[in-house]
Scaffold this active site. Structure first.
Site, PDB file in Angstrom:
ATOM      1  N   GLU A  82       0.839  -1.206   0.000  1.00 27.50           N
ATOM      2  CA  GLU A  82       0.000   0.000   0.000  1.00 27.50           C
ATOM      3  C   GLU A  82       0.869   1.250   0.000  1.00 27.50           C
ATOM      4  O   GLU A  82       1.665   1.462   0.923  1.00 27.50           O
ATOM      5  CB  GLU A  82      -0.912  -0.006   1.234  1.00 27.50           C
ATOM      6  CG  GLU A  82      -1.899   1.153   1.246  1.00 27.50           C
ATOM      7  CD  GLU A  82      -2.874   1.082   2.416  1.00 27.50           C
ATOM      8  OE1 GLU A  82      -3.211  -0.037   2.863  1.00 27.50           O
ATOM      9  OE2 GLU A  82      -3.290   2.158   2.874  1.00 27.50           O
ATOM     10  N   LYS A 275      -7.028  -1.205  11.574  1.00 33.08           N
ATOM     11  CA  LYS A 275      -6.402  -1.555  10.276  1.00 33.08           C
ATOM     12  C   LYS A 275      -5.209  -0.630  10.033  1.00 33.08           C
ATOM     13  O   LYS A 275      -4.158  -1.073   9.535  1.00 33.08           O
ATOM     14  CB  LYS A 275      -7.440  -1.434   9.154  1.00 33.08           C
ATOM     15  CG  LYS A 275      -7.006  -2.012   7.822  1.00 33.08           C
ATOM     16  CD  LYS A 275      -6.238  -1.049   6.946  1.00 33.08           C
ATOM     17  CE  LYS A 275      -5.889  -1.666   5.609  1.00 33.08           C
ATOM     18  NZ  LYS A 275      -5.074  -0.771   4.768  1.00 33.08           N
ATOM     19  N   ASP A 291       4.654 -14.778  11.204  1.00 34.95           N
ATOM     20  CA  ASP A 291       3.348 -15.234  10.734  1.00 34.95           C
ATOM     21  C   ASP A 291       2.316 -14.120  10.975  1.00 34.95           C
ATOM     22  O   ASP A 291       1.806 -13.955  12.085  1.00 34.95           O
ATOM     23  CB  ASP A 291       2.983 -16.514  11.514  1.00 34.95           C
ATOM     24  CG  ASP A 291       1.655 -17.106  11.106  1.00 34.95           C
ATOM     25  OD1 ASP A 291       0.860 -16.403  10.459  1.00 34.95           O
ATOM     26  OD2 ASP A 291       1.407 -18.273  11.468  1.00 34.95           O
ATOM     27  N   HIS A 388      -2.576  10.394   0.332  1.00 36.26           N
ATOM     28  CA  HIS A 388      -2.721   9.034  -0.171  1.00 36.26           C
ATOM     29  C   HIS A 388      -2.675   9.016  -1.699  1.00 36.26           C
ATOM     30  O   HIS A 388      -1.918   8.268  -2.293  1.00 36.26           O
ATOM     31  CB  HIS A 388      -4.085   8.541   0.302  1.00 36.26           C
ATOM     32  CG  HIS A 388      -4.153   7.075   0.497  1.00 36.26           C
ATOM     33  ND1 HIS A 388      -3.710   6.473   1.625  1.00 36.26           N
ATOM     34  CD2 HIS A 388      -4.623   6.090  -0.302  1.00 36.26           C
ATOM     35  CE1 HIS A 388      -3.912   5.186   1.533  1.00 36.26           C
ATOM     36  NE2 HIS A 388      -4.458   4.932   0.366  1.00 36.26           N
TER      37      HIS A 388
END
Ligand code: MEV
Length: 432
Positions: A82, A275, A291, A388
């Site tokens: 991202e 998130k 992991d 962004h």
């Protein structure tokens, strides 16, 4: 007509690709793409990590500098697709480096393993044998745990518990410390060694009263609420000026507080807020070969530990100070697993100067804090899209096959324009 395939795993890589192309009626060009992304000399290192490997999936490996964590400067390896995550992390790290840095503390490092079993006996009767059972657990795993004990780990405690809503279903909840390894294989090996002995022990004591107990399954738990790290950033409110935009630092802090409190109280927002934390967490977790599914599962469950999903961060504001804290379970390892085999995971560990697992917990928590701080700061000031989409511009230009010259022109043009796929497409068409 598609057919059921047998023996796919036995085919060579080239045969797998050929079969894939035939079965899915794909372009032959795909063969070229898959071949192109194979490693020229060390493909075996990647092929051996998984099964049915036909190529490698590249993700960018980036560096976020200036992470001052407990007065020590780090450069963080981040693997993420991202755009803007690494830039946001770097910007926040630089800001906090000038404002005391990230203060982190490992609360504890306990991990859990579970043996579930069916038994028609009375669990209270069994509790009386808890000490004997613990000695048995230590004894039957003593060979397996020998090295781990030398490294400061091993089995430290256990509990006997019923499973809610399931009569005659119980568990041994065993507590482990696994030093610098994540410990999944170690824990599962211990559990599978313990189960038959524990069942035999119970049967021996209660065979006249009850049936033979039966193991249902043995597995570590990815819920690790006691493998916990805390990360705090704190500064006088006046220092927040660089992030405050058109607001005063005090207004900015108040708006920030509102945003965090919304994430504490509204699960829809909490998920997005968290998130943003995982943008930083996952990037370092993946870079270091850990992991990320385990980390996500455990930390998301922790966010809902009181029965409602909430923000993993809390903000304290008083008249003068802004104090922002992230508390998160992170069961990480810095030895074993991919850290031994993946060349770039090894390099990531090297970049971090071979941290212990506890040090990595603190580094990863700081990455999560940095990304969340940046995201929330943007949300309550300029909005997220400004920064962004600027970074996303390069991706759009690449997707539209822009030339280098066109890219330069577009970057200049969109400096003060809203970026969108349609606008970039139109711009490229107009400048042709
Ligand atoms: C985007 O990847 C992450 C954010 O949505 C996080 C947030 O909303 O806090 C910007």
């Amino acid at each position: 007509m598609k057919t059921i395939i047998s023996g796919f795993s036995k085919l060579s890589r080239a045969e797998k690709v050929a079969m894939l192309i035939k079965q899915q009626k794909l372009s032959e060009d795909l063969d070229h793409t898959f071949t192109n992304y194979l490693h020229s000399s060390e493909q075996h290192l990647f092929s051996d990590i998984s099964e049915n490997v036909i190529s490698n999936y590249y993700l960018p490996f980036s560096i976020a500098p200036n992470f001052l964590i407990n007065d020590e400067l780090h450069m963080l390896p981040m693997v993420i697709e991202e755009s803007s995550v690494v830039a946001a992390a770097s910007k926040a790290a630089r800001f906090w480096a000038n404002n005391g840095g990230f203060k982190t503390k490992v609360i504890d490092t306990l991990k859990n393993g579970q043996i579930y079993f069916k038994w028609d006996g009375n669990i209270q009767d069994l509790q009386a044998f808890k000490d004997e059972l613990f000695q048995l657990i230590l004894q039957v795993t003593s060979d397996i745990t020998e090295n781990m004990r030398k490294r400061g780990g091993g089995i430290v405690d256990f509990d006997l518990k019923p499973v809610d809503n399931m009569p005659q279903t119980y568990q041994f909840l065993i507590k482990f410390r696994t030093a610098d390894s994540m410990g999944a294989n170690f824990i599962n090996t211990c559990l599978e060694a313990i189960a038959p002995h524990a069942m035999a022990f119970i049967d021996e004591r209660f065979k006249d009263e009850y049936n033979v107990p039966e193991t249902i399954m043995c597995i570590l738990s990815n819920y690790t609420p006691d493998c916990l790290v805390k990360c705090t950033v704190s500064c006088p409110i006046d220092q927040l000026q660089p992030y405050a935009g058109r607001y005063t630092p005090a207004e900015f802090a108040e708006r920030f507080k509102n945003a965090v409190d919304i994430a504490i109280n509204d699960p829809y927002r909490a998920v997005t807020h968290n998130k943003g934390i995982f943008n930083g967490i996952d990037a370092v977790v993946i870079a270091t070969g850990n992991d990320f599914r385990a980390i996500e599962a455990g930390a998301q469950a922790y966010a809902a530990r009181d029965g409602r999903y909430r923000s993993l961060t809390r903000l304290e504001l008083d008249a003068d100070n802004f104090t922002y804290t992230l508390e998160i379970p992170l069961a990480l390892g810095t030895v074993g697993g991919l850290t031994n085999t993946h060349p770039l995971a090894k390099s990531a560990i090297e970049i971090l100067n071979h941290p212990t697992a506890e040090q990595l917990m603190q580094i990863v928590a700081s990455a999560g804090m940095a990304n969340n701080f940046s995201a929330v700061a943007s949300l309550v000031t300029t909005g997220i899209q400004k920064g962004h989409m600027k970074l996303h511009l390069t991706n759009i230009l690449n997707a539209l096959n822009a030339t280098e010259a066109e890219k330069q022109q577009a970057i200049k043009h969109f400096n003060d324009q809203v970026v969108s796929f349609t606008e970039v497409k139109r711009f490229l068409k107009d400048t042709k």
